[in-house]
Design a protein around this motif. Structure first.
Motif, short mmCIF file in Angstrom:
data_model
loop_
_atom_site.label_atom_id
_atom_site.label_comp_id
_atom_site.label_asym_id
_atom_site.label_seq_id
_atom_site.Cartn_x
_atom_site.Cartn_y
_atom_site.Cartn_z
N ASP A 1 -29.20 -6.16 3.72
CA ASP A 1 -28.00 -6.99 3.72
C ASP A 1 -26.83 -6.28 3.04
OD1 ASP A 1 -26.50 -9.36 4.22
OD2 ASP A 1 -26.78 -9.95 2.13
N ARG A 2 -27.05 -5.81 1.81
CA ARG A 2 -25.99 -5.14 1.05
C ARG A 2 -26.58 -4.03 0.19
NH1 ARG A 2 -21.05 -7.56 0.45
NH2 ARG A 2 -20.73 -6.49 -1.52
N VAL B 25 -34.22 -13.67 -0.33
CA VAL B 25 -33.41 -12.52 -0.73
C VAL B 25 -34.19 -11.72 -1.77
CG1 VAL B 25 -31.26 -11.75 -1.79
CG2 VAL B 25 -31.25 -13.72 -0.25
N LYS C 180 -33.14 -9.22 3.11
CA LYS C 180 -33.49 -10.58 3.52
C LYS C 180 -34.78 -10.52 4.31
CE LYS C 180 -29.11 -13.10 3.53
NZ LYS C 180 -28.18 -13.92 4.33
N ALA D 136 -26.95 -1.30 7.05
CA ALA D 136 -26.99 -2.76 7.00
C ALA D 136 -27.47 -3.29 8.34
CB ALA D 136 -25.61 -3.32 6.66
N GLY D 137 -28.42 -4.21 8.30
CA GLY D 137 -28.99 -4.76 9.52
C GLY D 137 -30.29 -4.13 9.94
N ASN E 107 -36.35 -15.70 5.19
CA ASN E 107 -35.04 -15.97 4.59
C ASN E 107 -35.04 -15.98 3.06
OD1 ASN E 107 -32.32 -16.26 5.28
ND2 ASN E 107 -32.34 -18.45 4.89
N GLU F 88 -29.97 -5.31 -1.53
CA GLU F 88 -30.45 -6.65 -1.19
C GLU F 88 -31.07 -6.65 0.21
OE1 GLU F 88 -27.46 -9.61 -1.63
OE2 GLU F 88 -27.04 -9.12 -3.74
N LYS G 292 -21.65 -2.06 7.02
CA LYS G 292 -21.56 -3.12 6.02
C LYS G 292 -22.06 -2.66 4.66
CE LYS G 292 -23.16 -7.83 5.05
NZ LYS G 292 -24.02 -8.95 5.52
#
Length: 275
Positions: free
Chosen positions: A140-141, A156, A150, A126-127, A154, A148, A57
């Protein structure tokens, strides 16, 4: 009368020129907005296709950002060409001003270069749950200039790529297993053998603790107020926090039921009466 005729003659000469300018300006505006729209659509399409092909991702997001930037830049140059700007001269001017722009945007260029290094070196995916630039969270990205995360609650967190590559990166998700490092203190009045047997029973009853590598229970320190045990079982990475919380709760209940004291820092004060 002659002045009016001259104005009409000039107007007839300027009319086609003004019409050409208006048409070119309208075409440029249309090309710009259509190009930006297509850039977004194509970038998202590329990202979806890469994700369907099981591409990471983070890599898909970074690549889609580059695709968007290239198409948007090409659309902008086409729009300027329609307006009447000589794009070759414009590119030459940009090239001449490149040094000044590079000096002014050192931070942004450093973030871009760091983003490329992240994609090439792959310190995380990612993850993954990481600790980078003083922040902890799930990746995340990875964008052109930032990454980014998380957080568990929750939020960002947006971190410049140069800050990530300029410091230490701790990846908690890279390995399939992790070791729990617990320090359990008992009072000096408690039975060390009994405490060790109770700890072994708790670990043996927990199915999520791995048999290989075997856990370790050992006296680690004779501290000021307690005898400290080092309790080190191995678990799967995804079970780490759950097993940690459950073990601490079970140890507390089991020690209380069997009369093993868990001390707190204390101080003995001796008062001497002078003659």
């Amino acid at each position: 009368m002659n002045d009016l005729n001259d104005l009409l003659d000039q107007g007839s000469e300027w009319g086609p020129w003004l019409v050409d300018i208006a048409i070119g300006l309208a075409a440029g505006i249309v090309i710009f907005f259509v190009g930006r729209f297509l850039a977004k659509k194509i970038a998202k399409w590329c990202e979806r296709r890469m994700l369907k092909s099981n591409v990471d991702k983070a890599v898909a997001g970074f690549t889609s950002s580059i695709v968007y930037a290239l198409i948007f830049a090409a659309s902008t140059l086409m729009a300027l060409g329609q307006v009447g700007v000589q794009t070759t001269s414009f590119i030459a001017i940009l090239g001449a001003a490149g040094l000044a722009i590079g000096l002014a945007l050192q931070g942004s260029l450093s973030n871009f270069a760091s983003g490329v290094l992240i994609i090439l070196l792959r310190p995380f995916r990612a993850g993954d749950f990481i600790d980078a630039a003083g922040q902890m969270g799930v990746v995340d990205r990875i964008e052109l200039f930032h990454t980014e995360l998380k957080t568990p609650d929750n939020r960002v967190v947006i971190i410049p790529n140069s800050s990530i590559m300029g410091g230490s990166i701790v990846n908690f998700s890279r390995e399939a297993t992790r070791r729990l490092d617990l320090v359990i203190g008992i009072s000096y009045e408690s039975d060390i053998r009994l405490a060790k047997e109770l700890l072994e029973g708790i670990l043996n009853s927990e199915d999520r603790i791995l048999k290989d590598p075997a856990y370790v229970i050992a006296v680690g320190e004779l501290a000021d107020s307690s005898v400290n045990f080092n309790v080190r079982p191995w678990v799967k990475s995804e079970d780490y926090w759950g097993v940690r919380a459950d073990l601490l709760e079970k140890i507390k209940y089991t020690f209380d039921e069997n009369g093993v004291g868990i001390p707190y820092p204390q101080m003995d004060v001796h008062v001497t009466k002078a003659d």
